[in-house]
Design an enzyme around this catalytic site. Sequence first.
Site, PDB file in Angstrom:
ATOM      1  N   GLU A 124      17.119  44.566  58.530  1.00  0.00           N
ATOM      2  CA  GLU A 124      17.170  45.137  57.186  1.00  0.00           C
ATOM      3  C   GLU A 124      18.120  46.322  57.090  1.00  0.00           C
ATOM      4  OE1 GLU A 124      16.040  43.441  54.834  1.00  0.00           O
ATOM      5  OE2 GLU A 124      14.878  42.065  56.070  1.00  0.00           O
ATOM      6  N   ASP A 214      22.574  37.650  55.634  1.00  0.00           N
ATOM      7  CA  ASP A 214      21.539  36.641  55.855  1.00  0.00           C
ATOM      8  C   ASP A 214      22.116  35.235  55.724  1.00  0.00           C
ATOM      9  OD1 ASP A 214      19.834  38.780  56.039  1.00  0.00           O
ATOM     10  OD2 ASP A 214      18.948  38.502  54.061  1.00  0.00           O
TER      11      ASP A 214
END
Length: 638
Positions: A124, A214
């Site tokens: 993250e 991602d």
Amino acid sequence: MKPLDLVFGVHFHQPVGNFDHVFDEHVRDVYLPFLTRLAEADLLPIALHVSGPLLDWLELHNGAYLDLIGRLASEGKVELLASGYYEPVLAALPRADRLEQIAWMREALRHRFGVAATGLWLTERVWEPDLAGDLAEAGVTYALVDDRHFLVAGFRRDQLHAPWRTEHNGRSLALFPIDELLRYLVPFKPPAETAQYLRGLRAAGHRLAVLADDGEKFGGWPGTKAWVYERGWLTQFLATMNASRANGEIRLVTPSQALREVPSGGLAYLPSASYREMETWALPPEAALRLIRLEADLGAERLAGPDSALVRGTHWRNFMVKYPEANRMHKKMLALSALCRRRGDPPDARRAIGHAQCNDAYWHGVFGGLYLPHLRHAIWHHLAVAEGVLRAGEPLACEELDLDGDGHVELWVHCAAFSALVSPTRGGSIEEYTRFAAGVNYAAVLTRRREAYHEAALAAAQAAANGNGGEGAPRIPAIEQSVRLTQLPPLDAEDRALFVDRMLPEDLAQEAYASGAYQPLRSWAHAAFAATVRSSSEAVEITLVADGLTKVLRFATDGTLAVSYRWEAAAVPHGVVFATEVSLSHPLELRTTPPAEAWSFPIATVAKSERGLDQTVQGESVTLRWPAAAGGAMIAVG
């Protein structure tokens, strides 16, 4: 003019506890076709990160895919990245746990693929300055972070096309800034726009561009499968990038190669940060709405400029403030990790704690799994496994400590069979009740809260457009702007737990009660109880007294629980009901004396996800009701 070096990095991840069919669908629709197509077109090398939970699943279900990765890695066409094995936010872990998580991942990559991974995918992209020293000690030479981390420190965007150096306590680490503009171009815009952007960087004299994001956006997010594969985005992207390579405009390189060949930008000290959207999601709802209004006042043109980075939300750790349920999981994990190390680190317990450090269930935004019960229950299950190992053969005990770190004392009752957390200052409620044999925390129910996007979605209910204009697949801001509500969902005035006590009017309708749209005549949910603890070899008995109510919790060694009440019936007006609400994540037998009227309803939340707004049942509310004139009652649990 030399080609522009392009680092292309992809992160594949599925969280601990996710459904098998989700793993299977993503392998079939995203991970396998994407890597296969890149290999066929030879748009390589790339940097690739596959998280530990996904590696474990692939090892059991699709070893051929791992063989493909291994072949490409052995040919120098894939540079594998490390991370914490179970995809924790490293900044949220104790130092020893950080090092161990990275060591697990590096060893797994060495064992399965024969590589010594020295680059790190930062989960993250949550950065804190002290990470630099720990990453370096763990054998990491470089990490990928957002360019925004540099921009909020005052760097200019045109400075960020090079690796930089940072350090902590004399240990040095290289940092690659990920280009946010590239993240938003790929795959959401036609590939020609990406080629044009890279051409502009080269013309400006830059040596390096870094794209890492991602992998799920290449077919896993809503709308992206059709856009990337069926409507030809990937085919066009491969052709466009290979044409740029053939023209000498770009050269694909690994991060390690870029680190060797591109001169360092210099020294950088980055503040605590994450990516732009995450910093907004971590804000309390009222503050998030203020930020949204501020950005609207500044306007799109101002926000597109250098001042944008200085307009930001808050740090990832504030999810622990925003959501007490996340904080309880986190602090229980920390407590068990410390207990595990004190007791010699038995491997089964340590691995279970590692599983419980997976980040997804600890936060919420468009992504994040806090609102997904199966992900939260997976965390609690692994915590139960760990504590069951650590407390094997242990007698019943009660500790007095501030387990959740909020400045108020809790009572932690535990033995070989169960673990429970009682909060005297929050109504004497039970905030955790875990039975190790079942692997379940029966109190793990999410409170219905107002989220900032509830208000925004209601205000935008009449607007039909989602802002894409048919030019691509929706990226995160477009997804956030497209959610709609016709009415605000129910919310709870008080946090959910086991045995939250109230006096209610006799004529209160169950429907109004379930909606939360009522006022209790009296509530002890926020009352501070005086607590007295009596312990024996057979039971721990906690007597709690506050404002005319006495509540006794009796925990037996086998994990069963009895709760008894006494209240001043003479002081209560006629027509009043005493009620205790039990919010259950899993079914649990409740037997009452005298017999109680029981109200029950599903506890459902409305939360944002990459699909829009989801209604999810978090558990069941069971409210046991007696006429206040009875003066007392008792419940046997299990």
